[in-house]
Design an enzyme around this catalytic site. Structure first.
Site, PDB file in Angstrom:
ATOM      1  N   SER A 129      -5.652  -7.825   6.313  1.00 33.33           N
ATOM      2  CA  SER A 129      -5.668  -7.744   4.849  1.00 33.33           C
ATOM      3  C   SER A 129      -6.011  -6.311   4.461  1.00 33.33           C
ATOM      4  O   SER A 129      -6.963  -5.720   4.980  1.00 33.33           O
ATOM      5  CB  SER A 129      -6.728  -8.702   4.284  1.00 33.33           C
ATOM      6  OG  SER A 129      -6.799  -8.591   2.878  1.00 33.33           O
ATOM      7  N   LYS A 133       0.750  -4.684   3.621  1.00 33.96           N
ATOM      8  CA  LYS A 133       1.926  -5.551   3.798  1.00 33.96           C
ATOM      9  C   LYS A 133       2.678  -5.782   2.495  1.00 33.96           C
ATOM     10  O   LYS A 133       3.897  -5.580   2.428  1.00 33.96           O
ATOM     11  CB  LYS A 133       1.481  -6.903   4.401  1.00 33.96           C
ATOM     12  CG  LYS A 133       0.882  -6.788   5.790  1.00 33.96           C
ATOM     13  CD  LYS A 133       0.473  -8.140   6.338  1.00 33.96           C
ATOM     14  CE  LYS A 133      -0.586  -8.817   5.500  1.00 33.96           C
ATOM     15  NZ  LYS A 133      -1.857  -8.032   5.422  1.00 33.96           N
ATOM     16  N   SER A 134       1.990  -6.236   1.462  1.00 30.99           N
ATOM     17  CA  SER A 134       2.665  -6.545   0.199  1.00 30.99           C
ATOM     18  C   SER A 134       3.250  -5.291  -0.431  1.00 30.99           C
ATOM     19  O   SER A 134       4.385  -5.297  -0.946  1.00 30.99           O
ATOM     20  CB  SER A 134       1.686  -7.219  -0.770  1.00 30.99           C
ATOM     21  OG  SER A 134       1.283  -8.480  -0.290  1.00 30.99           O
ATOM     22  N   SER A 201      -0.850 -13.494   9.217  1.00 29.48           N
ATOM     23  CA  SER A 201      -0.403 -14.216  10.423  1.00 29.48           C
ATOM     24  C   SER A 201      -1.150 -13.714  11.659  1.00 29.48           C
ATOM     25  O   SER A 201      -0.556 -13.077  12.533  1.00 29.48           O
ATOM     26  CB  SER A 201       1.112 -14.110  10.610  1.00 29.48           C
ATOM     27  OG  SER A 201       1.585 -12.788  10.494  1.00 29.48           O
TER      28      SER A 201
END
Length: 299
Positions: A129, A133-134, A201
């Site tokens: 996190s 990624k986003s 993941s």
């Protein structure tokens, strides 16, 4: 019985007389208290641990409860030639009677690729996190769209609002969330789209299951960033809440992250600027989904 843990979502084999049955660990509850046999959900069963485990097979398996037939109520789980666990069958095996008949499409993958100008693909972004990624997924989606790609992002928070809104955040539900995303992403790729997924993941077994769903269209992209760098960013305040004990089983703090062993692409988001990472990702997607000469000529 082995050093690598028995992980939820991991594939194994069960020798039964002459055949060997493939199956998957669907859930596990550790029983650390051997007196009271108290149990708690767990994502993995370690060496010398005792657990109640749910196993799922693709076809019916010839087992009986141990109390009914000890000879057919005991089993081993293997990974290759190595025995990783042994146990007894505690409950009557459940056979799911579902009439499923796959239907073949009249359109070929080559025809879809010719129409879209590129092959379908699952670009699976994984990392802690705060590793980006986003951000990278959305920026790469925009850049690829501008280049004429049929592209869509499946983001963790967005999926949790719809497809997986019935799931909690325990190990079993997190594994199920990734399973659903992997299957949906594989359908996107089969339809000829490039789908970019943005999910922590954390477990290799879950990512391998997504790879098996998409086959050769699957591309694992590891966003490399140290825990310190991700925690310093903490865009959603999740690390702060996890450190305060308000989020249980938070990856990197109270739950593990298993770094990909052989990712298709590594993006060092802890060192490189966002724009440089986006350029690398877009270039990789262009190469990975480029049409073969035969595809372009035959359609």
């Amino acid at each position: 019985l082995s050093d690598p843990p028995l992980a939820v979502g991991a594939p194994h084999a069960m020798p039964l007389a002459t055949p060997t049955e493939p199956l998957t660990v669907a859930a596990a509850e550790l029983q650390p208290d051997q007196v009271n046999l108290d149990a708690s959900p767990s994502a993995a069963v370690g060496r010398d641990d005792i657990a109640e485990v749910v196993l799922r097979a693709g076809t019916p398996v010839a087992l009986d409860p141990h109390r009914v037939s000890p000879a057919t109520g005991r089993f081993l789980l293997c990974e290759g030639p190595a025995v990783v666990a042994g146990g007894i069958v505690a409950a009557e095996p459940v056979v799911e009677q579902v009439d499923i008949h796959p239907v073949d499409h009249l359109l070929t993958a080559n025809a879809r690729a010719w129409r879209n100008g590129h092959k379908g693909a699952v670009i699976w972004l994984t990392g802690l996190s705060g590793s980006g990624k986003s951000t990278l997924a959305m920026m790469a989606e925009k850049a690829l769209f501008a280049r004429g790609f049929q592209v869509y992002v499946l983001d963790g928070d967005n999926v949790r609002r719809g497809l997986s809104q019935d799931l909690a955040f325990g190990p079993e539900d997190r594994a199920e969330n990734i399973r659903r995303v992997g299957e949906v992403a594989a359908l996107f790729a089969d339809a000829g789209l490039v789908v970019i997924t943005a999910f922590i993941s954390p477990y290799r077994a879950d990512r391998e299951r997504a790879r098996r769903a998409a086959g050769a269209a699957f591309h694992e992209v590891y966003l490399k960033a140290s825990l310190e760098a991700c925690e310093a960013r903490d865009p959603k305040g999740l690390y702060r809440r996890a450190r305060a004990g308000r989020i249980a089983e938070f990856t990197g703090v109270s739950a593990p992250y298993e770094v990909p062993e052989q990712p298709d692409l590594v993006l060092d988001t802890g060192m490189l600027a966002v724009e440089a990472c986006v350029d690398q990702l877009v270039s990789y997607v262009e190469r990975a989904t480029a049409l073969d000469t035969a595809v372009a000529s035959t359609g």
